[in-house]
Scaffold this motif. Structure first.
Motif, PDB file in Angstrom:
ATOM      1  N   GLU A  74      15.985  -0.652  -4.366  1.00  0.00           N
ATOM      2  CA  GLU A  74      14.571  -0.484  -4.677  1.00  0.00           C
ATOM      3  C   GLU A  74      14.039  -1.824  -5.178  1.00  0.00           C
ATOM      4  O   GLU A  74      14.750  -2.552  -5.867  1.00  0.00           O
ATOM      5  N   MET A  75      12.803  -2.114  -4.788  1.00  0.00           N
ATOM      6  CA  MET A  75      12.165  -3.353  -5.216  1.00  0.00           C
ATOM      7  C   MET A  75      10.802  -3.013  -5.804  1.00  0.00           C
ATOM      8  O   MET A  75      10.025  -2.292  -5.180  1.00  0.00           O
ATOM      9  N   ALA A  76      10.530  -3.548  -6.989  1.00  0.00           N
ATOM     10  CA  ALA A  76       9.216  -3.374  -7.606  1.00  0.00           C
ATOM     11  C   ALA A  76       8.214  -4.291  -6.903  1.00  0.00           C
ATOM     12  O   ALA A  76       8.584  -5.326  -6.329  1.00  0.00           O
ATOM     13  N   LEU A  77       6.941  -3.915  -6.972  1.00  0.00           N
ATOM     14  CA  LEU A  77       5.914  -4.733  -6.321  1.00  0.00           C
ATOM     15  C   LEU A  77       5.872  -6.150  -6.872  1.00  0.00           C
ATOM     16  O   LEU A  77       5.569  -7.085  -6.138  1.00  0.00           O
ATOM     17  N   GLN A 116       5.081  -2.304 -11.370  1.00  0.00           N
ATOM     18  CA  GLN A 116       6.420  -1.713 -11.441  1.00  0.00           C
ATOM     19  C   GLN A 116       6.655  -0.631 -10.380  1.00  0.00           C
ATOM     20  O   GLN A 116       7.767  -0.125 -10.258  1.00  0.00           O
ATOM     21  N   LYS A 117       5.620  -0.295  -9.601  1.00  0.00           N
ATOM     22  CA  LYS A 117       5.813   0.663  -8.505  1.00  0.00           C
ATOM     23  C   LYS A 117       6.836   0.082  -7.536  1.00  0.00           C
ATOM     24  O   LYS A 117       6.914  -1.133  -7.354  1.00  0.00           O
ATOM     25  N   LYS A 118       7.602   0.952  -6.905  1.00  0.00           N
ATOM     26  CA  LYS A 118       8.719   0.489  -6.087  1.00  0.00           C
ATOM     27  C   LYS A 118       8.685   1.020  -4.669  1.00  0.00           C
ATOM     28  O   LYS A 118       8.083   2.049  -4.387  1.00  0.00           O
ATOM     29  N   ALA A 119       9.387   0.289  -3.823  1.00  0.00           N
ATOM     30  CA  ALA A 119       9.676   0.728  -2.457  1.00  0.00           C
ATOM     31  C   ALA A 119      11.170   0.474  -2.244  1.00  0.00           C
ATOM     32  O   ALA A 119      11.746  -0.439  -2.850  1.00  0.00           O
ATOM     33  N   LYS A 137       0.825  -1.209   0.000  1.00  0.00           N
ATOM     34  CA  LYS A 137       0.000   0.000   0.000  1.00  0.00           C
ATOM     35  C   LYS A 137       0.861   1.261   0.000  1.00  0.00           C
ATOM     36  O   LYS A 137       0.519   2.251  -0.656  1.00  0.00           O
ATOM     37  N   LEU A 138       1.968   1.239   0.722  1.00  0.00           N
ATOM     38  CA  LEU A 138       2.872   2.389   0.700  1.00  0.00           C
ATOM     39  C   LEU A 138       3.416   2.609  -0.709  1.00  0.00           C
ATOM     40  O   LEU A 138       3.447   3.738  -1.204  1.00  0.00           O
ATOM     41  N   ALA A 139       3.852   1.537  -1.357  1.00  0.00           N
ATOM     42  CA  ALA A 139       4.402   1.662  -2.708  1.00  0.00           C
ATOM     43  C   ALA A 139       3.358   2.144  -3.704  1.00  0.00           C
ATOM     44  O   ALA A 139       3.680   2.873  -4.648  1.00  0.00           O
ATOM     45  N   LEU A 140       2.101   1.773  -3.488  1.00  0.00           N
ATOM     46  CA  LEU A 140       1.031   2.194  -4.396  1.00  0.00           C
ATOM     47  C   LEU A 140       0.647   3.661  -4.209  1.00  0.00           C
ATOM     48  O   LEU A 140       0.164   4.291  -5.146  1.00  0.00           O
ATOM     49  N   THR A 141       0.862   4.184  -3.024  1.00  0.00           N
ATOM     50  CA  THR A 141       0.352   5.523  -2.720  1.00  0.00           C
ATOM     51  C   THR A 141       1.425   6.577  -2.510  1.00  0.00           C
ATOM     52  O   THR A 141       1.100   7.757  -2.337  1.00  0.00           O
TER      53      THR A 141
END
Length: 176
Positions: A150-153, A139-142, A83-87
């Motif tokens: 960095e790691m993609a979802l 492809q969103k990352k954290a 959810k953090l990576a998405l937002t």
């Protein structure tokens, strides 16, 4: 030789390896693995005695009880990471001391049924979140501070599908 045997006990399904990307069919298999984990973990731990719940999967490893509670703790963190990576724009995720968490009082006194129910509800929410992801969302990352990367979802998807199967193997290993 002994070191190799200990590694096999610690990683009974091998180490997680991210191939650099997944196609939609592979993502579907990984989501299925995540979705099915609570039922598999419940089946593996059904009707275990207190003595069995206190079995270790390897020398120096966690007990079955600790493994079940750890999976719940870890997967709670995972959905938050998704959810953090998405937002947010490449948020830094918060690592935690898994071994210390496994030693906390709640792990010792809480019946595993609580964590099994938590996993069932959590994984329903998680799959509902993952279903219908666009390529852009995968492809969103954290940023993972422990990995310094960095790691993609989609990599997190593979990691947590592996994580569930990894700990399910630990439970089965302890019962052999």
């Amino acid at each position: 030789m002994v070191e190799e045997q200990l590694d096999q006990l610690k990683y009974p399904i091998g180490h997680f390896k991210f191939p650099g990307g997944y196609d939609e069919a592979t993502r579907s298999k990984l989501k299925k693995s995540i979705g099915e984990l609570p039922a598999k973990l419940r089946a593996a731990t059904e009707n275990l005695s207190e003595e069995q719940l206190n079995l270790h999967y390897r020398p120096g490893g966690w007990t079955i009880r600790q493994v079940v509670h750890h999976v719940a703790d870890s997967h709670l963190n995972s959905i938050i990471r998704f959810k953090l990576a998405l937002t947010e724009d490449t948020p830094s995720i918060k690592p935690y001391d898994e071994a210390a968490w496994a030693e906390l009082r709640d792990t010792a006194v809480t019946p595993i049924e609580v964590s099994l129910k938590l996993l069932e509800a959590l994984h329903t929410r998680w799959i509902n979140l993952l279903d219908g992801f666009s390529e852009k969302e995968w492809q969103k990352k954290a940023y993972h501070p422990e990995r310094k990367a960095e790691m993609a979802l989609e990599e997190f998807l593979g990691l947590y599908a592996w994580h569930g199967e990894h700990h399910l193997a630990h439970v089965n290993q302890a019962l052999k």
